[in-house]
Design an enzyme around this catalytic site. Structure first.
Site, PDB file in Angstrom:
ATOM      1  N   CYS A   1      -0.885 -11.689 -15.559  1.00 38.22           N
ATOM      2  CA  CYS A   1      -0.570 -11.126 -16.872  1.00 38.22           C
ATOM      3  C   CYS A   1      -1.803 -10.685 -17.663  1.00 38.22           C
ATOM      4  O   CYS A   1      -1.672 -10.213 -18.793  1.00 38.22           O
ATOM      5  CB  CYS A   1       0.234 -12.132 -17.687  1.00 38.22           C
ATOM      6  SG  CYS A   1       1.890 -12.423 -17.011  1.00 38.22           S
TER       7      CYS A   1
ATOM      8  N   GLU B   1       0.845  -1.190   0.000  1.00 36.77           N
ATOM      9  CA  GLU B   1       0.000   0.000   0.000  1.00 36.77           C
ATOM     10  C   GLU B   1       0.878   1.236   0.000  1.00 36.77           C
ATOM     11  O   GLU B   1       1.967   1.224   0.574  1.00 36.77           O
ATOM     12  CB  GLU B   1      -0.899   0.026   1.255  1.00 36.77           C
ATOM     13  CG  GLU B   1      -1.947  -1.073   1.298  1.00 36.77           C
ATOM     14  CD  GLU B   1      -3.055  -0.888   0.268  1.00 36.77           C
ATOM     15  OE1 GLU B   1      -3.141   0.203  -0.332  1.00 36.77           O
ATOM     16  OE2 GLU B   1      -3.815  -1.836   0.064  1.00 36.77           O
TER      17      GLU B   1
END
Length: 340
Positions: free
Chosen positions: A129, A103
């Site tokens: 991906c 974060e």
């Protein structure tokens, strides 16, 4: 087929797509030399990266750079190419797998560096991906719905740290053959960045219309490829078989709504020589219509499809049909058609 897995877009166009190359080239021969003694000790032959995967090079960012710098550079180029004021961007989505912390999101760094307006919604989408293609679908849905006028999708990937750590492990005296094979995929990764700007097709006749696509999941295979901050471990054969099964199932289901048998370009997620050839064979695709970037860029994660498309732009003509084919560990797959 579940209608939720089929989607069509009505007023969204690709206005620009850009790629930024990481500057440091690392060859597979260099990697083989580093872990050469482990190959010999475990009765393995060097050269797998080049011969089996078909990857002779990949790229790293310089030590004074990172993947966020690449994403910002690609985004600036996308805005400049499309001649769109950053103040008009209503959505920024970062799709990078790479991250230096949990974060906050990577998107906030890109948002700040681009000077985007406070009204610009920004967040990360992480789906291995497949993230970049997922972001295209989400952004196009918001544009079609009238919520935003422009969406900027970015992805920067950095493979240097996991590869340096993997090379150190695999060159140690206690590295086993299983270590080498299970961590092999980490050495196929590459660094780079890409960005795409989407806008309203009705306001940009010069754009390339996003037609729609199909998505499908096979999450029973979620343990076949697992990565963390230091490495990626894969069951290469299991992943290949499951991925081909997923691709064939999606292709069969898509046939009721889309005819993708004769596209001008198939922008396939770039993994390896084996993966690409098996995909073409399984789906009956013309290999000459599948441009390749993996031999000299490696697998650049979710940025790979956008990088490959960006490098094809100059060879595409108006009216060409382009299919972006993303697949991500988990497994998930999405195909998106673009009318160039």
């Amino acid at each position: 087929m579940n209608g939720n897995a089929t989607f069509r877009h009505h007023d969204t166009a690709v206005l620009s797509v850009t790629a930024v190359d990481a500057p440091v080239v690392k060859t597979s021969d260099e990697f083989d030399e580093i872990i050469g003694e482990s190959y010999t000790r475990n009765a393995l032959r060097p050269g797998m990266l080049a011969k089996l995967a078909g990857i002779t090079e990949r790229r790293w960012w310089r030590e004074d750079q990172n993947f966020v710098d690449g994403a910002v550079e690609a985004a600036r180029a996308a805005l400049e190419q499309a001649q769109v004021d950053p103040a008009k961007v209503g959505l920024l989505v970062n799709t990078s797998v790479s991250r230096e912390h949990l974060e906050p999101s990577i998107a906030v760094s890109v948002h700040k560096n681009l000077g985007l307006p406070t009204s610009c919604l920004n967040f990360d989408i992480t789906n291995a991906c497949l993230g970049f293609v997922n972001a295209m679908q989400l952004a196009a849905t918001m544009i079609d719905g009238g919520q935003i006028d422009y969406a900027l999708i970015v992805c920067g990937e950095g493979s240097r740290t996991p590869q340096e750590r993997t090379l150190a492990r695999l060159s140690s005296p206690d590295a086993t053959a299983d270590d080498i094979t299970s961590q092999f995929a980490t050495l196929t990764l590459g660094s780079g960045a890409a960005a795409m700007l989407l806008g309203r097709a009705s306001e940009h006749p010069e754009g390339h219309r996003v037609v729609g696509g199909v998505t499908r999941a096979a999450t029973q295979h979620h343990e076949l490829c697992v990565g963390d901050f230091t490495e990626m471990r894969t069951d290469a054969q299991g992943l290949l078989v499951a991925g081909m099964d997923l691709a064939k199932e999606l292709w069969q289901d898509a046939a009721d709504d889309f005819d993708w048998s004769d596209m001008d370009r198939y922008i396939v997620h770039q993994v390896s020589k084996v993966h690409t050839s098996r995909t073409a064979q399984a789906l009956g695709l013309d290999p000459s219509r599948i441009p390749l970037t993996f031999p000299t860029y490696g697998n650049v994660g979710p940025a790979a499809v956008a990088i490959t498309l960006a490098k094809e732009v100059d060879s595409l003509n108006e009216g060409d049909r382009v299919l972006m084919m993303g697949i991500g560990s988990g497994l998930n797959m999405t195909c998106v058609e673009i009318d160039w």
